[in-house]
Design a protein around this motif. Structure first.
Motif, short mmCIF file in Angstrom:
data_model
loop_
_atom_site.label_atom_id
_atom_site.label_comp_id
_atom_site.label_asym_id
_atom_site.label_seq_id
_atom_site.Cartn_x
_atom_site.Cartn_y
_atom_site.Cartn_z
N GLU A 291 0.82 -1.20 0.00
CA GLU A 291 0.00 0.00 0.00
C GLU A 291 0.86 1.26 0.00
N GLY A 292 0.46 2.21 -0.80
CA GLY A 292 1.15 3.50 -0.83
C GLY A 292 2.27 3.56 -1.85
N VAL A 293 2.61 2.42 -2.46
CA VAL A 293 3.72 2.42 -3.43
C VAL A 293 3.33 3.23 -4.68
N ALA A 294 2.09 3.07 -5.14
CA ALA A 294 1.53 3.93 -6.20
C ALA A 294 2.39 4.05 -7.45
N ILE A 295 2.60 2.96 -8.12
CA ILE A 295 3.33 3.00 -9.39
C ILE A 295 2.35 3.28 -10.54
N LYS A 296 2.74 4.21 -11.39
CA LYS A 296 1.89 4.57 -12.52
C LYS A 296 2.55 4.11 -13.82
N VAL A 297 1.78 3.36 -14.62
CA VAL A 297 2.29 2.82 -15.88
C VAL A 297 1.38 3.30 -17.02
N ALA A 298 1.97 3.76 -18.11
CA ALA A 298 1.17 4.18 -19.26
C ALA A 298 1.46 3.28 -20.46
N ILE A 299 0.39 2.82 -21.10
CA ILE A 299 0.52 2.09 -22.38
C ILE A 299 -0.36 2.82 -23.38
N MET A 300 0.28 3.46 -24.36
CA MET A 300 -0.44 4.41 -25.21
C MET A 300 -0.26 4.07 -26.68
N GLY A 301 -1.30 4.37 -27.46
CA GLY A 301 -1.36 3.88 -28.83
C GLY A 301 -0.74 4.70 -29.94
N CYS A 302 -0.49 6.00 -29.71
CA CYS A 302 0.05 6.79 -30.83
C CYS A 302 0.80 8.01 -30.33
#
Lengths: 360, 360
Positions: A291-302
């Motif tokens: 809890e609290g680690v809060a990793i943000k990952v983005a996978i985007m198309g263009c």
């Protein structure tokens, strides 16, 4: 989004209110008399993030089960949900529960309620006063529902206060979002006790999830709520626990999962975003995020929002032309790779980051 | 919940803003050049409730497709989504679209933007100015994101106004709920143009649904929003359309489905609520509910909240002991029946009510 400050109320191993986390509550579907099955159900709910467990108690067999359940699972606050026959509230307290929830609409005998308040105060057991649009006291039916909810809770708060009982948690749930918001705003303005929030009988599936997210989301955004429950029609308390966490995560209040930013895709997409996102989610599903680690990952198309979001995230992949993708970490471009390879590398980076967090 | 009054902007066959409905927008996944597939996709989205359809336009083939799509489906406003190369905005207008969406972060040449504004004004085409956290103009990056979103839209609003163009719709979407609320509050306070609301790149599955419901729910509850889109990672615009409607329904703003009130079930349940609810939902799934009909049905598991909610609903079933259930219609008890029979009778009553509504 500033949380309204409530009084701290000790509930078993937790403290509810004040600046303590907004705890996730769920309710068992199993009769506590079937204590082995009930414990199993509780275990599953706890693994998915349930922090307060509530069970219906309405017969002697349930009370006997409570004793065993409480002795085997001391660390999770146990709440007995009592309607009509208050004698089971007294015996649930004797059996060791951390709170009893009574409902002003079904706990009608005020003299018995007063004795119960005294016992709860003496034993340091929390009293949750929880009203519900489906069970308003008969003398309040016909009144505007959010008003009736507020009045019925308020009356029992006065009873408790008159007995010197301050370890209270209040709730007043409607099936309607607007009524729910209205009554909680009033409770929050009027009382300093912690509030248990939720929308009652939200229904099943997507309808129940969306309605709960809207109601609870608005309340949390207004700073209201110290514990919460999502009331979904389903066979287990796991789904309601998961949705409760998703609501908290969506507002950045608490988190125990990776936040995935991914585009809806359109004709511009440079590759199969949907399957890359699904593969990523499947491969991450088993991993526990502290809890609290809060990793943000983005996978985007263009290239429209891809590089921007991939750069803002901790780790990102922005698909690009000719089957390639740009891999980002902590705001910088790492390399340009084939898309399939990019997804694998993204997975590896996130797993490494999680295990580093684990070691810390 | 009082809707903030915006200016009325004509968009094809619809009017956006003012007291007109909050319209549901969705975006195609198909290249408009493949116009047959694009039309099929649009048809499916429209059947599920999409009222404004947006497509990405970034090459000549797409422009050619637009002409055919528009000629075959005049009644649904068509929005061309343009980034980087604004020449396609000019040709999309020539092809007959009802609006072009440009993004201050990707439409950089101000002189070209000015000519586009002039053409849109002359042709009575709406200009949607839509900013996005993933594509903020470079000179605003590094600034606080909700501020950068606001500034970038504001600058283009000034450009349009200077050319006498008032048929504008504004949007400024962040991936974060709190930023999204903040920027829309400012847009709503500052401008009278209709606002297109949404959270960008909300992600996939339950996470995306909950996050969108929370963000859009809060905005709608604050009276903000004239059109909305739910940006979910998925292969078709149908899911995003359905979720958009569920959000509107949860707040009682618009409805085109039955509202089902059903309890989460606990040890007290007097029968298999989950399967009764699922059976009811499956059997109702094919039926179209005319907008605004708003039928409320309750299926409840026991005597705590059961009779109360069943009475409040248009039609209700409250399970009771010994395999029986109490059937309610419009607030009164009809009869006590075996539970299975109760579900069937409930279905019959609801179907009859719907066909009566249809005849009216």
């Amino acid at each position: 989004m500033k949380r309204k400050r409530t009084r701290e109320v000790p509930l078993g191993s937790l403290i509810v209110g004040g600046e303590h986390p907004i705890w996730v509550e769920a309710m068992g579907r199993t009769h506590p008399g079937e204590w082995r099955r009930c414990l199993e159900e509780m275990e599953k709910a706890v693994s998915s993030g349930c922090e307060i467990f509530r069970v219906a108690v309405f017969d002697e067999k349930a009370v006997e089960g409570l004793k065993i359940i409480k002795s085997q699972k001391r660390e999770i606050p146990l709440v007995a949900d009592i309607h009509f026959d208050l004698s089971f509230a007294f015996s649930a307290i004797e059996a060791g529960v951390d709170a009893v929830r009574i409902n002003p609409g079904t706990a009608k005998n005020k003299n018995v309620v007063k004795s119960l308040i005294n016992l709860a105060r003496e034993r340091n057991v929390v009293l949750r006063l929880g009203a519900n649009t489906g069970s308003l006291p008969s003398y309040l039916r016909g009144e505007e529902r959010s008003n009736a909810l507020f009045e019925s809770v308020g009356e029992y708060v006065e009873l408790a206060r008159a007995q010197g009982m301050e370890n209270l948690i209040l709730s007043a749930k409607s099936t309607e979002v607007e009524e729910t918001i209205e009554v909680y705003r009033r409770l929050s303005e009027t009382f300093s006790y912690p509030l248990h929030i939720g929308l009652t009988e939200a229904g099943e599936g997507i309808q129940g999830i969306v309605k709960s997210a809207v109601a609870i989301g608005i309340l949390l955004f207004e700073g209201i709520g110290d514990t919460l429950r999502v009331s979904l029609t389903s066979r287990s308390p796991v789904l309601e626990t998961e949705i409760a966490w998703k609501i908290l995560e969506s507002l950045g209040i608490r988190s125990k999962d990776i936040t995935l930013i991914s585009c809806p895709t359109c004709a511009r997409r440079r590759g199969d975003v949907v399957s890359f996102v699904q593969r990523f989610r499947q491969k991450m599903a088993g991993l526990k995020v502290r809890e609290g680690v809060a990793i943000k990952v983005a996978i985007m198309g263009c290239e429209v929002n891809g590089p921007g979001e991939a750069k803002e995230a901790d780790f990102g992949l922005a698909l690009s032309k000719n089957g390639k993708a740009v891999l980002f970490a902590r705001g910088s471009v790492l390399e340009v790779v084939p898309q399939e390879e990019g997804v694998e590398k993204l997975l590896t980076m996130v797993k490494e980051a999680l295990s580093e967090e684990e070691r810390e």
